[in-house]
Design a protein around this motif. Structure first.
Motif, PDB file in Angstrom:
ATOM      1  N   HIS A  81       5.181 -23.232 -65.449  1.00  0.00           N
ATOM      2  CA  HIS A  81       5.897 -23.708 -66.628  1.00  0.00           C
ATOM      3  C   HIS A  81       6.723 -24.944 -66.316  1.00  0.00           C
ATOM      4  O   HIS A  81       7.322 -25.054 -65.253  1.00  0.00           O
ATOM      5  CB  HIS A  81       6.810 -22.621 -67.170  1.00  0.00           C
ATOM      6  CG  HIS A  81       6.038 -21.656 -67.982  1.00  0.00           C
ATOM      7  ND1 HIS A  81       5.617 -21.938 -69.250  1.00  0.00           N
ATOM      8  CD2 HIS A  81       5.564 -20.440 -67.689  1.00  0.00           C
ATOM      9  CE1 HIS A  81       4.929 -20.929 -69.705  1.00  0.00           C
ATOM     10  NE2 HIS A  81       4.878 -19.998 -68.774  1.00  0.00           N
ATOM     11  N   ILE A  82       6.722 -25.833 -67.300  1.00  0.00           N
ATOM     12  CA  ILE A  82       7.523 -27.042 -67.144  1.00  0.00           C
ATOM     13  C   ILE A  82       8.989 -26.636 -67.030  1.00  0.00           C
ATOM     14  O   ILE A  82       9.720 -27.095 -66.178  1.00  0.00           O
ATOM     15  CB  ILE A  82       7.311 -27.986 -68.350  1.00  0.00           C
ATOM     16  CG1 ILE A  82       5.852 -28.446 -68.372  1.00  0.00           C
ATOM     17  CG2 ILE A  82       8.247 -29.185 -68.262  1.00  0.00           C
ATOM     18  CD1 ILE A  82       5.415 -29.040 -69.692  1.00  0.00           C
ATOM     19  N   SER A  83       9.378 -25.701 -67.896  1.00  0.00           N
ATOM     20  CA  SER A  83      10.765 -25.259 -67.848  1.00  0.00           C
ATOM     21  C   SER A  83      10.921 -24.157 -66.810  1.00  0.00           C
ATOM     22  O   SER A  83      10.405 -23.055 -66.974  1.00  0.00           O
ATOM     23  CB  SER A  83      11.200 -24.754 -69.220  1.00  0.00           C
ATOM     24  OG  SER A  83      12.263 -23.848 -69.076  1.00  0.00           O
ATOM     25  N   LYS A  84      11.643 -24.477 -65.742  1.00  0.00           N
ATOM     26  CA  LYS A  84      11.879 -23.479 -64.696  1.00  0.00           C
ATOM     27  C   LYS A  84      12.657 -22.297 -65.251  1.00  0.00           C
ATOM     28  O   LYS A  84      12.443 -21.152 -64.882  1.00  0.00           O
ATOM     29  CB  LYS A  84      12.676 -24.103 -63.542  1.00  0.00           C
ATOM     30  CG  LYS A  84      11.803 -24.615 -62.420  1.00  0.00           C
ATOM     31  CD  LYS A  84      12.650 -24.973 -61.213  1.00  0.00           C
ATOM     32  CE  LYS A  84      11.801 -25.680 -60.174  1.00  0.00           C
ATOM     33  NZ  LYS A  84      12.618 -26.261 -59.104  1.00  0.00           N
ATOM     34  N   GLN A  85      13.585 -22.605 -66.150  1.00  0.00           N
ATOM     35  CA  GLN A  85      14.417 -21.559 -66.723  1.00  0.00           C
ATOM     36  C   GLN A  85      13.576 -20.578 -67.545  1.00  0.00           C
ATOM     37  O   GLN A  85      13.739 -19.363 -67.451  1.00  0.00           O
ATOM     38  CB  GLN A  85      15.502 -22.204 -67.598  1.00  0.00           C
ATOM     39  CG  GLN A  85      16.427 -21.226 -68.305  1.00  0.00           C
ATOM     40  CD  GLN A  85      17.140 -20.287 -67.334  1.00  0.00           C
ATOM     41  OE1 GLN A  85      17.354 -20.628 -66.176  1.00  0.00           O
ATOM     42  NE2 GLN A  85      17.465 -19.086 -67.799  1.00  0.00           N
ATOM     43  N   PHE A  86      12.650 -21.108 -68.314  1.00  0.00           N
ATOM     44  CA  PHE A  86      11.757 -20.278 -69.134  1.00  0.00           C
ATOM     45  C   PHE A  86      10.921 -19.388 -68.218  1.00  0.00           C
ATOM     46  O   PHE A  86      10.782 -18.182 -68.439  1.00  0.00           O
ATOM     47  CB  PHE A  86      10.872 -21.186 -69.992  1.00  0.00           C
ATOM     48  CG  PHE A  86       9.922 -20.461 -70.896  1.00  0.00           C
ATOM     49  CD1 PHE A  86      10.138 -19.137 -71.290  1.00  0.00           C
ATOM     50  CD2 PHE A  86       8.796 -21.109 -71.382  1.00  0.00           C
ATOM     51  CE1 PHE A  86       9.257 -18.477 -72.138  1.00  0.00           C
ATOM     52  CE2 PHE A  86       7.911 -20.450 -72.231  1.00  0.00           C
ATOM     53  CZ  PHE A  86       8.132 -19.143 -72.604  1.00  0.00           C
ATOM     54  N   ASN A  87      10.375 -20.003 -67.186  1.00  0.00           N
ATOM     55  CA  ASN A  87       9.576 -19.252 -66.229  1.00  0.00           C
ATOM     56  C   ASN A  87      10.397 -18.124 -65.611  1.00  0.00           C
ATOM     57  O   ASN A  87       9.928 -16.988 -65.490  1.00  0.00           O
ATOM     58  CB  ASN A  87       9.080 -20.191 -65.128  1.00  0.00           C
ATOM     59  CG  ASN A  87       8.126 -19.487 -64.195  1.00  0.00           C
ATOM     60  OD1 ASN A  87       7.183 -18.844 -64.660  1.00  0.00           O
ATOM     61  ND2 ASN A  87       8.394 -19.571 -62.909  1.00  0.00           N
ATOM     62  N   HIS A  88      11.630 -18.458 -65.293  1.00  0.00           N
ATOM     63  CA  HIS A  88      12.526 -17.457 -64.719  1.00  0.00           C
ATOM     64  C   HIS A  88      12.744 -16.309 -65.701  1.00  0.00           C
ATOM     65  O   HIS A  88      12.726 -15.134 -65.315  1.00  0.00           O
ATOM     66  CB  HIS A  88      13.866 -18.127 -64.375  1.00  0.00           C
ATOM     67  CG  HIS A  88      14.904 -17.158 -63.891  1.00  0.00           C
ATOM     68  ND1 HIS A  88      14.840 -16.549 -62.655  1.00  0.00           N
ATOM     69  CD2 HIS A  88      16.026 -16.675 -64.494  1.00  0.00           C
ATOM     70  CE1 HIS A  88      15.881 -15.739 -62.517  1.00  0.00           C
ATOM     71  NE2 HIS A  88      16.611 -15.800 -63.612  1.00  0.00           N
ATOM     72  N   GLU A  89      12.910 -16.632 -66.984  1.00  0.00           N
ATOM     73  CA  GLU A  89      13.128 -15.590 -67.994  1.00  0.00           C
ATOM     74  C   GLU A  89      11.925 -14.661 -68.109  1.00  0.00           C
ATOM     75  O   GLU A  89      12.076 -13.447 -68.248  1.00  0.00           O
ATOM     76  CB  GLU A  89      13.423 -16.231 -69.357  1.00  0.00           C
ATOM     77  CG  GLU A  89      14.841 -16.776 -69.464  1.00  0.00           C
ATOM     78  CD  GLU A  89      15.062 -17.562 -70.757  1.00  0.00           C
ATOM     79  OE1 GLU A  89      16.026 -18.338 -70.802  1.00  0.00           O
ATOM     80  OE2 GLU A  89      14.268 -17.400 -71.705  1.00  0.00           O
ATOM     81  N   ARG A 111      14.374 -18.038 -78.794  1.00  0.00           N
ATOM     82  CA  ARG A 111      14.813 -19.291 -78.157  1.00  0.00           C
ATOM     83  C   ARG A 111      13.667 -20.129 -77.646  1.00  0.00           C
ATOM     84  O   ARG A 111      13.701 -21.346 -77.703  1.00  0.00           O
ATOM     85  CB  ARG A 111      15.710 -18.962 -76.963  1.00  0.00           C
ATOM     86  CG  ARG A 111      17.075 -18.499 -77.409  1.00  0.00           C
ATOM     87  CD  ARG A 111      18.059 -18.636 -76.274  1.00  0.00           C
ATOM     88  NE  ARG A 111      19.189 -17.766 -76.522  1.00  0.00           N
ATOM     89  CZ  ARG A 111      19.850 -17.116 -75.588  1.00  0.00           C
ATOM     90  NH1 ARG A 111      19.497 -17.249 -74.327  1.00  0.00           N
ATOM     91  NH2 ARG A 111      20.855 -16.353 -75.906  1.00  0.00           N
ATOM     92  N   ARG A 112      12.654 -19.453 -77.074  1.00  0.00           N
ATOM     93  CA  ARG A 112      11.593 -20.188 -76.378  1.00  0.00           C
ATOM     94  C   ARG A 112      10.349 -20.382 -77.224  1.00  0.00           C
ATOM     95  O   ARG A 112       9.509 -21.203 -76.887  1.00  0.00           O
ATOM     96  CB  ARG A 112      11.211 -19.431 -75.094  1.00  0.00           C
ATOM     97  CG  ARG A 112      12.357 -19.248 -74.129  1.00  0.00           C
ATOM     98  CD  ARG A 112      12.759 -20.588 -73.546  1.00  0.00           C
ATOM     99  NE  ARG A 112      13.891 -20.444 -72.635  1.00  0.00           N
ATOM    100  CZ  ARG A 112      14.355 -21.451 -71.920  1.00  0.00           C
ATOM    101  NH1 ARG A 112      13.811 -22.652 -72.008  1.00  0.00           N
ATOM    102  NH2 ARG A 112      15.387 -21.256 -71.139  1.00  0.00           N
ATOM    103  N   ASP A 136       2.036 -16.641 -72.867  1.00  0.00           N
ATOM    104  CA  ASP A 136       3.452 -16.283 -72.767  1.00  0.00           C
ATOM    105  C   ASP A 136       3.852 -15.343 -73.903  1.00  0.00           C
ATOM    106  O   ASP A 136       4.571 -14.375 -73.695  1.00  0.00           O
ATOM    107  CB  ASP A 136       4.338 -17.531 -72.816  1.00  0.00           C
ATOM    108  CG  ASP A 136       4.070 -18.458 -71.642  1.00  0.00           C
ATOM    109  OD1 ASP A 136       3.712 -17.944 -70.561  1.00  0.00           O
ATOM    110  OD2 ASP A 136       4.195 -19.679 -71.815  1.00  0.00           O
TER     111      ASP A 136
END
Lengths: 243, 243
Positions: free
Chosen positions: A11-19, A80-81, A87
């Motif tokens: 995922h481009i968004s590390k935070q999203f991937n983390h979630e 949010r995402r 996903d």
């Protein structure tokens, strides 16, 4: 597109991937807790351990709380995402999975309550305990495999759970028939045999829920909803998947 | 924000609004079909109508198909519209509701299968039929009210379903105890009484699923997850809702 453990790391968004990883981790923690509840309930029954049986009943609320918490997490991720494709499937699969895990927890409590009833009746080892031990081993393996399949996105393992469920259903039917015979032979044992029947019933339901969990893995990985497809047609269906 | 039937009509996108309405319409159609399955299964049992019992078993696949179809619709709405707040809650509530409706359908099939077993045994009206009739009326009302509450976003009606479930659970426990006594008095009736016990069990489960449906209505309207909260604390919880 078929997904693997790797795709989810891109995922481009590390935070999203983390979630998303967190969702999976929390689901696995809930799964571990539920597995322990089933194991403890069976142990309490086989060993006549009333304290452990009571503990299982008390711990059910913790499982329920985990479901609420994970579902809230899923809702937050959706809001949010706004995930799409695999996903979105992951989040929906987690929501469905918490529901089945929570129900497995309920069934573990039912086993513990019946173990308590049997211990209180105190008439020694009840008939049908061999069947309970045998089927419980089968069912616990199904839950473990379904969770592993979820963790690893392993559709082959998931399909093996579906096949296992047919075996458990057959064993259950045979065991119930024997128990009915025991009842007829010794009507004084009706009450304790009924408790064993409810326990077998709970185990059979746990098998069904493990089967559901396995189906979500196929949905998650292949984008294919295989609920309500017979186990013998599953391999074919899975291979034809949109993956 | 608390939602009412009106708020859902105020979407900027008419098409999106239409899709959400469609989801509700399809869920209600599935609910109607499931209500009919329960009604037919009970009628088949009470009238010894084996043809109707077989029909109920055959129709279960149609209910399953409805679940898959509505769930796909929900997934599409989530992916394309990325709903937030009350719209997101509506979609999630529909996904959860199809799962419970599908399980009510399964329980109706179980009732029909046991009605067939009783008719084949052919030993006249089995013991416990009065209890079945009584509890089935209660449970059918719960399903109907839960669906109405969903259609109208009516949390008061939803809370009444939760209270009703406690009554059904009590009636179920009493009926099971009487049946166990009948068994002990007449061991030749064990097999047919077991069938009646499975039917009562199925009815009790249908009550639980209706209760779940009612909980989703509160979640949907108030944004409050009341699963695993005792019925006697529900009014308070609902009033304190985020609405």
């Amino acid at each position: 597109m078929e997904i693997t453990s790797e795709t989810h790391s891109q995922h481009i968004s590390k935070q999203f991937n983390h979630e998303l990883e967190e969702l999976k981790t929390h689901l696995m923690a809930m799964g571990g807790q539920v597995e322990k509840q089933v194991q403890d309930a069976i142990h309490a029954l086989l060993e006549g351990d009333t304290r452990l049986a009571e503990e299982v009943c008390d711990n059910d609320q913790a499982v329920n709380d985990m479901q609420i918490k994970i579902d809230e997490e899923c809702t937050r991720v959706l809001a949010r995402r706004q995930p799409a494709a695999s996903d979105l499937r992951l989040v929906l699969a987690v929501i469905r999975a918490t529901s089945d895990l929570e129900r497995i927890g309920d069934e573990a409590s039912k086993i513990a309550r019946n173990a308590l009833a049997l211990a209180e009746a105190g008439r020694g080892t009840p008939k049908g305990v061999i069947e309970v031990r045998h089927i419980s081993e089968h069912v616990r393996k199904m839950v473990r495999d379904a969770l592993t399949a979820f963790a690893r996105f392993d559709t082959q393992l998931a399909l093996s759970v579906a096949r296992e469920d047919e075996l458990v259903d057959n064993e259950y039917t045979t065991a119930m028939r024997s128990l009915m015979t025991f009842m007829m032979e010794d009507p004084r044992s009706i009450s304790s045999i009924l408790s064993v029947m409810w326990i077998l019933r709970a185990l059979e339901r746990i098998g069904d829920h493990a089967d559901n969990l396995a189906e979500y893995v196929v949905y998650l990985v292949k984008g294919l909803d295989i609920r309500h497809i017979d186990a013998d047609k599953l391999d074919e269906a899975a291979l034809k998947g949109k993956g």
